[in-house]
Scaffold this motif. Structure first.
Motif, mmCIF file in Angstrom:
data_model
loop_
_atom_site.group_PDB
_atom_site.id
_atom_site.type_symbol
_atom_site.label_atom_id
_atom_site.label_comp_id
_atom_site.label_asym_id
_atom_site.label_seq_id
_atom_site.Cartn_x
_atom_site.Cartn_y
_atom_site.Cartn_z
ATOM 1 N N PRO A 132 -6.839 -5.919 0.672
ATOM 2 C CA PRO A 132 -7.381 -4.692 1.285
ATOM 3 C C PRO A 132 -8.531 -4.993 2.241
ATOM 4 C CG PRO A 132 -7.059 -4.406 -1.082
ATOM 5 C CD PRO A 132 -6.842 -5.855 -0.802
ATOM 6 N N GLU A 133 -9.376 -5.939 1.882
ATOM 7 C CA GLU A 133 -10.525 -6.260 2.736
ATOM 8 C C GLU A 133 -10.061 -6.867 4.068
ATOM 9 O OE1 GLU A 133 -11.480 -5.908 -1.406
ATOM 10 O OE2 GLU A 133 -10.143 -7.368 -0.416
ATOM 11 N N ALA A 134 -9.106 -7.806 3.994
ATOM 12 C CA ALA A 134 -8.592 -8.421 5.215
ATOM 13 C C ALA A 134 -7.859 -7.388 6.075
ATOM 14 C CB ALA A 134 -7.661 -9.572 4.865
ATOM 15 N N LEU A 135 -7.173 -6.450 5.447
ATOM 16 C CA LEU A 135 -6.507 -5.382 6.184
ATOM 17 C C LEU A 135 -7.510 -4.564 6.985
ATOM 18 C CD1 LEU A 135 -3.867 -4.113 3.599
ATOM 19 C CD2 LEU A 135 -3.363 -4.869 5.921
ATOM 20 N N GLU A 136 -8.605 -4.201 6.365
ATOM 21 C CA GLU A 136 -9.605 -3.364 7.041
ATOM 22 C C GLU A 136 -10.257 -4.107 8.196
ATOM 23 O OE1 GLU A 136 -12.314 -1.404 4.409
ATOM 24 O OE2 GLU A 136 -10.725 -0.724 3.044
ATOM 25 N N VAL A 137 -10.486 -5.395 8.017
ATOM 26 C CA VAL A 137 -11.049 -6.201 9.112
ATOM 27 C C VAL A 137 -10.070 -6.241 10.283
ATOM 28 C CG1 VAL A 137 -11.714 -8.528 9.809
ATOM 29 C CG2 VAL A 137 -12.526 -7.603 7.635
ATOM 30 N N ALA A 138 -8.803 -6.447 9.986
ATOM 31 C CA ALA A 138 -7.792 -6.508 11.041
ATOM 32 C C ALA A 138 -7.621 -5.161 11.727
ATOM 33 C CB ALA A 138 -6.461 -6.975 10.460
ATOM 34 N N ILE A 139 -7.687 -4.081 10.960
ATOM 35 C CA ILE A 139 -7.576 -2.740 11.548
ATOM 36 C C ILE A 139 -8.733 -2.496 12.511
ATOM 37 C CG2 ILE A 139 -7.703 -0.269 11.021
ATOM 38 C CD1 ILE A 139 -6.175 -1.011 8.370
ATOM 39 N N ASP A 140 -9.926 -2.924 12.127
ATOM 40 C CA ASP A 140 -11.081 -2.805 13.032
ATOM 41 C C ASP A 140 -10.870 -3.609 14.310
ATOM 42 O OD1 ASP A 140 -12.631 -1.060 11.565
ATOM 43 O OD2 ASP A 140 -13.695 -2.646 10.482
ATOM 44 N N ALA A 141 -10.246 -4.771 14.190
ATOM 45 C CA ALA A 141 -10.025 -5.639 15.355
ATOM 46 C C ALA A 141 -9.047 -5.030 16.347
ATOM 47 C CB ALA A 141 -9.529 -7.005 14.905
ATOM 48 N N GLY A 194 4.041 -3.536 3.540
ATOM 49 C CA GLY A 194 3.016 -2.887 2.722
ATOM 50 C C GLY A 194 3.006 -1.382 2.818
ATOM 51 N N ALA A 195 4.122 -0.786 3.293
ATOM 52 C CA ALA A 195 4.138 0.657 3.493
ATOM 53 C C ALA A 195 4.753 1.406 2.319
ATOM 54 C CB ALA A 195 4.928 0.979 4.767
ATOM 55 N N SER A 196 5.185 0.685 1.288
ATOM 56 C CA SER A 196 5.854 1.333 0.167
ATOM 57 C C SER A 196 4.842 1.685 -0.928
ATOM 58 C CB SER A 196 6.966 0.416 -0.356
ATOM 59 O OG SER A 196 7.814 1.122 -1.217
ATOM 60 N N ASP A 212 2.422 -2.298 -6.213
ATOM 61 C CA ASP A 212 1.034 -2.573 -6.572
ATOM 62 C C ASP A 212 0.303 -3.355 -5.494
ATOM 63 O OD1 ASP A 212 1.423 -1.264 -8.947
ATOM 64 O OD2 ASP A 212 1.801 -3.092 -10.119
ATOM 65 N N LYS A 213 1.040 -4.042 -4.612
ATOM 66 C CA LYS A 213 0.428 -4.836 -3.552
ATOM 67 C C LYS A 213 0.537 -4.163 -2.174
ATOM 68 C CE LYS A 213 -0.744 -8.414 -6.075
ATOM 69 N NZ LYS A 213 -2.159 -8.842 -6.233
ATOM 70 N N ASP A 214 0.953 -2.902 -2.160
ATOM 71 C CA ASP A 214 1.099 -2.186 -0.888
ATOM 72 C C ASP A 214 -0.185 -1.410 -0.597
ATOM 73 O OD1 ASP A 214 3.704 -3.076 -0.465
ATOM 74 O OD2 ASP A 214 4.555 -1.470 -1.684
ATOM 75 N N PHE A 215 -1.098 -2.078 0.115
ATOM 76 C CA PHE A 215 -2.434 -1.522 0.357
ATOM 77 C C PHE A 215 -2.608 -0.919 1.755
ATOM 78 C CE2 PHE A 215 -3.266 -5.265 -2.529
ATOM 79 C CZ PHE A 215 -3.465 -4.510 -3.676
ATOM 80 N N VAL A 216 -1.572 -0.960 2.570
ATOM 81 C CA VAL A 216 -1.734 -0.610 3.984
ATOM 82 C C VAL A 216 -2.198 0.823 4.169
ATOM 83 C CG1 VAL A 216 -0.513 -0.311 6.171
ATOM 84 C CG2 VAL A 216 -0.121 -2.355 4.806
ATOM 85 N N GLN A 217 -1.513 1.755 3.524
ATOM 86 C CA GLN A 217 -1.855 3.163 3.740
ATOM 87 C C GLN A 217 -3.300 3.458 3.344
ATOM 88 O OE1 GLN A 217 -0.357 7.563 2.245
ATOM 89 N NE2 GLN A 217 1.139 5.911 2.329
ATOM 90 N N GLN A 218 -3.747 2.921 2.231
ATOM 91 C CA GLN A 218 -5.120 3.191 1.795
ATOM 92 C C GLN A 218 -6.132 2.534 2.727
ATOM 93 O OE1 GLN A 218 -6.056 5.365 -0.718
ATOM 94 N NE2 GLN A 218 -7.998 5.062 0.374
ATOM 95 N N ALA A 219 -5.835 1.300 3.161
ATOM 96 C CA ALA A 219 -6.750 0.625 4.094
ATOM 97 C C ALA A 219 -6.859 1.405 5.399
ATOM 98 C CB ALA A 219 -6.253 -0.796 4.360
ATOM 99 N N LEU A 220 -5.754 1.930 5.871
ATOM 100 C CA LEU A 220 -5.782 2.740 7.098
ATOM 101 C C LEU A 220 -6.602 4.010 6.895
ATOM 102 C CD1 LEU A 220 -2.042 2.333 8.181
ATOM 103 C CD2 LEU A 220 -4.030 1.558 9.486
#
Length: 397
Positions: free
Chosen positions: A225-234, A246-248, A251-259
């Motif tokens: 989740p942390e790396a996702l948020e950094v990449a989203i900021d980039a 990660g859109a499903s 337990d490892k699908d964190f994309v929607q929450q990170a967005l």
């Protein structure tokens, strides 16, 4: 869960073309002009000869043996500067300016010349073999309307009209973010058996570049989740952020929450289609966010149906929902369930007798099947079984 048509309306329906920018005319292919293009000159700018021959006053040739004196020459880019008088003619070449006093060109095959005298039995035909001034277009005439899709042929017209630059709608910037700890780069020296090569990212990049988008990669965030948020900021300066995987609901699908943590206003998640059900769409302020499933066929189908039309819309091009053309199916197709099904299929048969043949396996992870196919058969929700030879909608790709 919403229908494909509803998802398309939400993604593409309200999208507007981006701001405009000026580009060199030779770089405008695939772009849409944002304002009318008017000619800065007439084309041609004066009457020109369409053939090699002799420029004459049509009133002086009557279809009988006529003798005229050659008093000069007019070549392309080197016009005759004088006035052609009675009993005179000018040697002229294709593309050369027709001199004052002349209104017809007699082709050289219809002339006998001895020294500076020509003889001809050509009949009088005013403007014969002459391209009149403005035959193509006139100065200040609008030659391309706003909204014109620029192709090599229209680029040639704009250049002929004296336009070196054109005002076009800006090409969208797309940032692609891959997710999943299992992903490996194609250039890795050795692959672990539990890894999957990230093939979707280059596949999407090629598709988007092909239609004129500007593509960048913001790396692979794995399942952190942390790396996702950094990449989203980039990717904040992108017009469209595309996430892959990660859109499903695992337990490892964190994309929607990170967005969402980074400002996503979710419009919808899940579409009644296969492959491609777990599709995320929303906006982060003015940025469009499209979260694609991770399986190659799922991502590919969603890109064809939604992402490519979104790019078209942002660039000012027509962007209808791909609905395909009707072609007979080579084999019987079973009844469909409650989700619209996009079957990968090959074109078979000779030209004029084409059939579509659905692939034996529709596993959305198989790149071989996708690469061997030519398009998608659309099976609507709850469609009854289709017999061999029945017409089915087919989207070529």
């Amino acid at each position: 869960m919403i229908s494909v048509e509803q998802a398309f309306a939400r993604i593409v329906g309200d999208a507007k073309p981006l701001q405009t920018e000026k580009v060199a005319v030779e770089n405008a292919s695939g772009r849409v002009i944002a304002s009318p293009v008017a000619a800065r000159r007439s084309q041609p700018g004066t009457a020109l000869s369409a053939m090699d021959g002799y420029a004459v006053n049509s009133a002086e040739i009557k279809g009988k043996d006529v003798s005229l004196k050659v008093t000069g020459e007019s070549a392309a880019g080197h016009p005759f500067s004088g006035i052609v008088g009675s009993g005179e003619t000018i040697r002229i070449f294709t593309g050369a300016a027709v001199p004052e006093g002349c209104d017809q060109v007699v082709i050289q095959e219809n002339v006998e010349r001895v020294d500076d005298i020509i003889n001809t039995q050509e009949v009088s035909k005013p403007q014969n073999n002459v391209r009149p001034k403005g035959a193509d277009f006139n100065e200040r005439q609008v030659v391309l309307d706003s909204g014109t899709f620029m192709s090599p042929k229209s680029i040639g017209l704009a250049a002929a009209a004296g336009q070196s630059h054109l005002m076009v709608y800006r090409a969208p910037k797309i940032a692609i973010l891959s997710t999943g700890d299992e992903l490996a780069s194609p250039d890795k020296a050795l692959f672990n058996p539990y890894e999957t090569v990230d093939s979707v990212k280059p596949q999407l990049s090629a598709m988007m570049k092909e239609i004129g988008a500007i593509v960048s990669f913001v790396g692979s965030a794995g399942d952190s989740p942390e790396a996702l948020e950094v990449a989203i900021d980039a990717a904040s300066d992108a017009d469209i952020l595309v996430t892959v995987g990660g859109a499903s609901v695992g337990d490892k699908d964190f994309v929607q929450q990170a967005l969402k943590n980074k400002g996503l206003i979710l419009n919808f998640w899940k579409v009644a289609m296969r492959p491609g059900k777990p599709l995320i769409f929303g906006k982060r302020e003015s940025q469009y966010v499209v979260g694609l499933p991770g399986n190659p066929a799922s991502a590919f189908v969603c890109a064809i149906l939604f992402l490519r039309p979104l790019v078209d819309k942002l660039m000012g091009r027509p962007a209808p929902l791909p609905s395909g053309v009707l072609l007979p199916t080579a084999t019987a197709l079973p009844a469909n369930g409650p989700r619209q099904h996009y079957l990968r299929a090959r074109l078979i048969g000779n030209a004029g007798e084409r059939h579509v043949d659905a692939a034996a396996s529709q596993d959305s992870s198989l790149q071989t099947v996708l690469a061997q196919c030519d398009g998608l058969i659309i099976r609507p929700m709850d469609a009854p079984a289709a017999q061999a030879g029945s017409l089915v909608p087919f989207i070529p790709f």
